[in-house]
Design a protein around this motif. Sequence first.
Motif, PDB file in Angstrom:
ATOM      1  N   GLU A 478       0.015  51.566  42.497  1.00 11.66           N
ATOM      2  CA  GLU A 478      -1.332  52.444  42.808  1.00 11.66           C
ATOM      3  C   GLU A 478      -1.615  53.381  41.568  1.00 11.66           C
ATOM      4  O   GLU A 478      -2.671  53.505  41.417  1.00 11.66           O
ATOM      5  CB  GLU A 478      -0.828  53.404  44.039  1.00 11.66           C
ATOM      6  CG  GLU A 478      -0.308  52.790  45.189  1.00 11.66           C
ATOM      7  CD  GLU A 478      -1.483  52.229  45.933  1.00 11.66           C
ATOM      8  OE1 GLU A 478      -2.620  52.338  45.695  1.00 11.66           O
ATOM      9  OE2 GLU A 478      -1.190  50.997  46.503  1.00 11.66           O
ATOM     10  N   ASN A 479      -0.566  53.652  40.805  1.00 10.53           N
ATOM     11  CA  ASN A 479      -0.958  54.243  39.494  1.00 10.53           C
ATOM     12  C   ASN A 479      -1.784  53.374  38.570  1.00 10.53           C
ATOM     13  O   ASN A 479      -2.751  53.608  38.172  1.00 10.53           O
ATOM     14  CB  ASN A 479       0.272  54.739  38.852  1.00 10.53           C
ATOM     15  CG  ASN A 479       1.061  55.958  39.189  1.00 10.53           C
ATOM     16  OD1 ASN A 479      -0.051  56.810  39.578  1.00 10.53           O
ATOM     17  ND2 ASN A 479       2.066  56.108  38.911  1.00 10.53           N
ATOM     18  N   LYS A 480      -1.561  51.995  38.431  1.00 11.85           N
ATOM     19  CA  LYS A 480      -2.099  51.122  37.608  1.00 11.85           C
ATOM     20  C   LYS A 480      -3.651  50.868  38.504  1.00 11.85           C
ATOM     21  O   LYS A 480      -4.706  50.933  37.712  1.00 11.85           O
ATOM     22  CB  LYS A 480      -1.381  49.952  37.680  1.00 11.85           C
ATOM     23  CG  LYS A 480      -2.163  48.590  36.885  1.00 11.85           C
ATOM     24  CD  LYS A 480      -1.189  47.603  36.566  1.00 11.85           C
ATOM     25  CE  LYS A 480      -1.837  46.354  35.873  1.00 11.85           C
ATOM     26  NZ  LYS A 480      -1.124  45.053  35.715  1.00 11.85           N
ATOM     27  N   ARG A 481      -3.654  50.906  39.594  1.00 10.05           N
ATOM     28  CA  ARG A 481      -5.009  50.821  40.149  1.00 10.05           C
ATOM     29  C   ARG A 481      -5.860  51.892  40.150  1.00 10.05           C
ATOM     30  O   ARG A 481      -7.122  51.803  39.677  1.00 10.05           O
ATOM     31  CB  ARG A 481      -4.850  50.475  41.699  1.00 10.05           C
ATOM     32  CG  ARG A 481      -6.127  50.426  42.632  1.00 10.05           C
ATOM     33  CD  ARG A 481      -5.858  50.202  43.902  1.00 10.05           C
ATOM     34  NE  ARG A 481      -5.181  51.046  44.612  1.00 10.05           N
ATOM     35  CZ  ARG A 481      -5.798  52.568  45.202  1.00 10.05           C
ATOM     36  NH1 ARG A 481      -7.216  52.456  44.789  1.00 10.05           N
ATOM     37  NH2 ARG A 481      -5.186  53.515  45.468  1.00 10.05           N
ATOM     38  N   GLU A 482      -5.395  53.162  40.160  1.00 11.95           N
ATOM     39  CA  GLU A 482      -6.117  54.248  39.668  1.00 11.95           C
ATOM     40  C   GLU A 482      -6.660  54.215  38.508  1.00 11.95           C
ATOM     41  O   GLU A 482      -7.770  54.725  38.282  1.00 11.95           O
ATOM     42  CB  GLU A 482      -5.292  55.609  40.410  1.00 11.95           C
ATOM     43  CG  GLU A 482      -5.289  55.760  41.880  1.00 11.95           C
ATOM     44  CD  GLU A 482      -6.743  55.795  42.612  1.00 11.95           C
ATOM     45  OE1 GLU A 482      -7.566  56.466  41.905  1.00 11.95           O
ATOM     46  OE2 GLU A 482      -6.821  55.521  43.627  1.00 11.95           O
TER      47      GLU A 482
END
Length: 541
Positions: A478-482
Amino acid sequence: MTVSIVSNQALYNNYILRNPVHVGIQNTGTMSEHWVNSVRAEYTSSGINHVEGGWPKDINMNDPEAVQRYRRKIEKDDAYIHAVMHLGHGMEHNILQNNAIDMFESYYSDVPEIPPVEKSSCHTVNVYREPGARRPVRSLSWQADGGARFAAAHADVELMRSCRSSQFSYIWDIENANAPELVIKPPQPLLDLQYNPRDQHILVGGMMNGQVGWWDVRKGGDPAGLCLPHVAHRDIVRNVLFINSKIGAEFFSSSPDGVVKWWDTRNMSEPTDSMIIDIVKSATDTQNIDNAIGISALEYEPTIPTRFMVGTETGLVIGGNRKGKNPLEKLPSKYEAHLGPVYALQRNPTFLKNFLTVGDWTARVWSEDCRESSILWTYSHRTKLTDGAWNPIRFSLMLVTQWDGCLSCWDLLRRRSAPIVTAQLCDEPLLRLRPHEGGLLVACGSSKGTVYLAELSQNLGTADKNDKQLLTHIFDRENKRERILEARMRELKLKMRQDRDGGPQNQENDASTNDRDLEEATAEYVQTISDLQAQQKSQSN
């Protein structure tokens, strides 16, 4: 009807009315005890006496030397060898037959055990009602080191502004819901009351008039120390928390006046430090208390002693650094979390970079690396969310209280689209919750002054060995996506700003540049063809 006997009025004068009449009545259900002699079972002990035999009469089998000499004599005989060889075939057959069938074998021992089907549940195990007035529960705090007591602070903000009501708060033993174990008697109603994580007998609290104080339960319910009114907060004290210090006597407080103050219980005459929550644009600007942002939530992690986080009444989450040298270093980060006040703010007990916020109608999970938006969030509820916290043992479980009296449990590893369990604890709004250190008990406070002790099922209060790794993958993904979305949004904003600022002139310059590049490429191509034709002519000659 079997018989009907009419009363005789003539005999009525022979009786005397007895008043009062004492009659013994059993309050509980009547139970009887009955003894029955069961069939007697008789047992006997029997044994077998094995005596070694087959020896000649002249050999004493109790003499080891005589037995050994006779054995050597027999073993040297040729008939003994043939007899042993003859008996060996039958013995070998029996041994192989026993080895082929293992009578004591544990079948399917290498197959792993299949876990039982999980049944998630949450139910109320006890109810603690405030004696007398029914004021809302403003704060809950469990005794440190897995204690069996909790402190509940009660205050009615609206009623106190119009008239004087009860000021007491209470300490309850979870085994006794009939009466509180101790009554805390502050000079003003408490909005927050917290146990000392190092000392089970010390509590600190913040009051409605802006003062803070501390209590020692060994000395009773009266305060052991209070700050002076002229050094207190200018508004009500919503939050107090102990900080990581050498002797465990320091804590800090926050208020809607926009100021965070640090205190020492050994000297309450003045705060040891203070900080104004005013976001400035440059390091040379000065923070002004007139521009301070009201604080509604406070968070502190003992493993990061100089840093803290505050949730504001405007929906911002601001990261603070007590050791900052200028205003920018004191408030280094800002997150636009919610549309209204931030009601709850807590870091994950295992992943300290991720924290939970509760406000308006949603609960959100944030990462310190992504400041533009949250990485995980719940759907917008129909009712307002009032409080939230992480389970201290199962760190993937979020506990959220709602205005309609429900306690919802969100497990990020099982299902993120909806809560895994929703329990209706009461009909009135739930305002506060605090999970126990053991992970299975949750205390929830309502607007009518009642504290409900809920118990979670075993699968919601314990963590598996792979949970940490799985949750790490979820947060990293989720960090990478954001971060990818944030970078893309910055590119789009930059392009829109350039198009807006440049206008038609930039477009003309771009067109002329493209024409010039085309002309240069055409000239280079024509020159290359001419060189190739010249080389071919020279070779043919």
